[in-house]
Write an enzyme that holds these catalytic residues in place. Sequence first.
Site, mmCIF file in Angstrom:
data_model
loop_
_atom_site.group_PDB
_atom_site.id
_atom_site.type_symbol
_atom_site.label_atom_id
_atom_site.label_comp_id
_atom_site.label_asym_id
_atom_site.label_seq_id
_atom_site.Cartn_x
_atom_site.Cartn_y
_atom_site.Cartn_z
ATOM 1 N N CYS A 85 0.792 -1.134 -0.044
ATOM 2 C CA CYS A 85 -0.175 -0.113 -0.065
ATOM 3 C C CYS A 85 0.905 1.160 -0.019
ATOM 4 O O CYS A 85 1.721 1.622 -1.047
ATOM 5 C CB CYS A 85 -0.954 -0.027 1.164
ATOM 6 S SG CYS A 85 -2.530 1.012 0.876
ATOM 7 N N HIS A 200 -3.280 -5.587 1.101
ATOM 8 C CA HIS A 200 -2.797 -5.903 2.486
ATOM 9 C C HIS A 200 -2.730 -7.240 2.845
ATOM 10 O O HIS A 200 -3.732 -7.858 3.573
ATOM 11 C CB HIS A 200 -3.624 -5.022 3.699
ATOM 12 C CG HIS A 200 -3.487 -3.760 3.507
ATOM 13 N ND1 HIS A 200 -2.205 -3.004 4.217
ATOM 14 C CD2 HIS A 200 -3.946 -2.721 2.868
ATOM 15 C CE1 HIS A 200 -2.615 -1.597 3.905
ATOM 16 N NE2 HIS A 200 -3.541 -1.430 3.044
ATOM 17 N N GLU A 202 -1.152 -8.804 4.925
ATOM 18 C CA GLU A 202 -0.689 -8.933 6.431
ATOM 19 C C GLU A 202 -2.265 -8.959 7.153
ATOM 20 O O GLU A 202 -2.219 -9.510 8.269
ATOM 21 C CB GLU A 202 0.103 -7.827 6.936
ATOM 22 C CG GLU A 202 -0.553 -6.440 7.378
ATOM 23 C CD GLU A 202 -0.778 -5.705 5.917
ATOM 24 O OE1 GLU A 202 -1.199 -4.554 6.177
ATOM 25 O OE2 GLU A 202 -0.361 -6.188 4.897
#
Length: 224
Positions: A85, A200, A202
């Site tokens: 990002c 994302h 994560e």
Amino acid sequence: MRVSVVVFPGTNCDRDTKWAFEQIGADVEFIWHNENDLKNPDLVVLPGGFSYGDYLRSGAIARFSPIMQKIVKYANKGGFVLGICNGFQILLESHLLPGAMKRNENLHFISKYHNLKVVNNDNKFLRNLSVGEIVNIPIAHAEGNYTPKSENDLKKLWNNGQVLLQYVNEFGNISNPNGSADSIAGICNETKNVFGLMPHPERAMQSILGSVDGVKMITSFLDK
């Protein structure tokens, strides 16, 4: 595996990223933006957030942080770098990846899960996934409209296998949330050691969060 997660003023996904890599057994250390020692990592990660408040363009100020000089040298010597990002935006501003990022086509911040299609897995980031595989990964950005400098540069990305991920729907058909050229969600450099994506991974590490598809992505870095 040693992972250095870089933290800028305004970064807000640093702890999420550290936690995600620790879940796969990595030894993770935070690196503050004004340091000049990367701590001998196997992977450098630039996490998401709003570095320097996203003043000017996203990532435009962060590229001048002292640590970025070390990261550029590290990448140019073949070191692995992942930008997520805002981290992707910083890599673009630092010219470690080609192109630029513009405001979303609808001019609104977008935050939701979105399907991605693996375009190329001939790289260390996506080698645990199959070409054509569809994964569900959250996106959260206002400037995710990836734009190459020219049509020739866009063709070069495709010809070199640098386009890694595209935004699609659940059936694998193009579904572009932000206006990105060719619905591109992630790319790499020509030598395939620097990776950038807007979604994302994560945030997709546990089924309770809605998806575990991020696990395959980051575990690809584990194996030699």
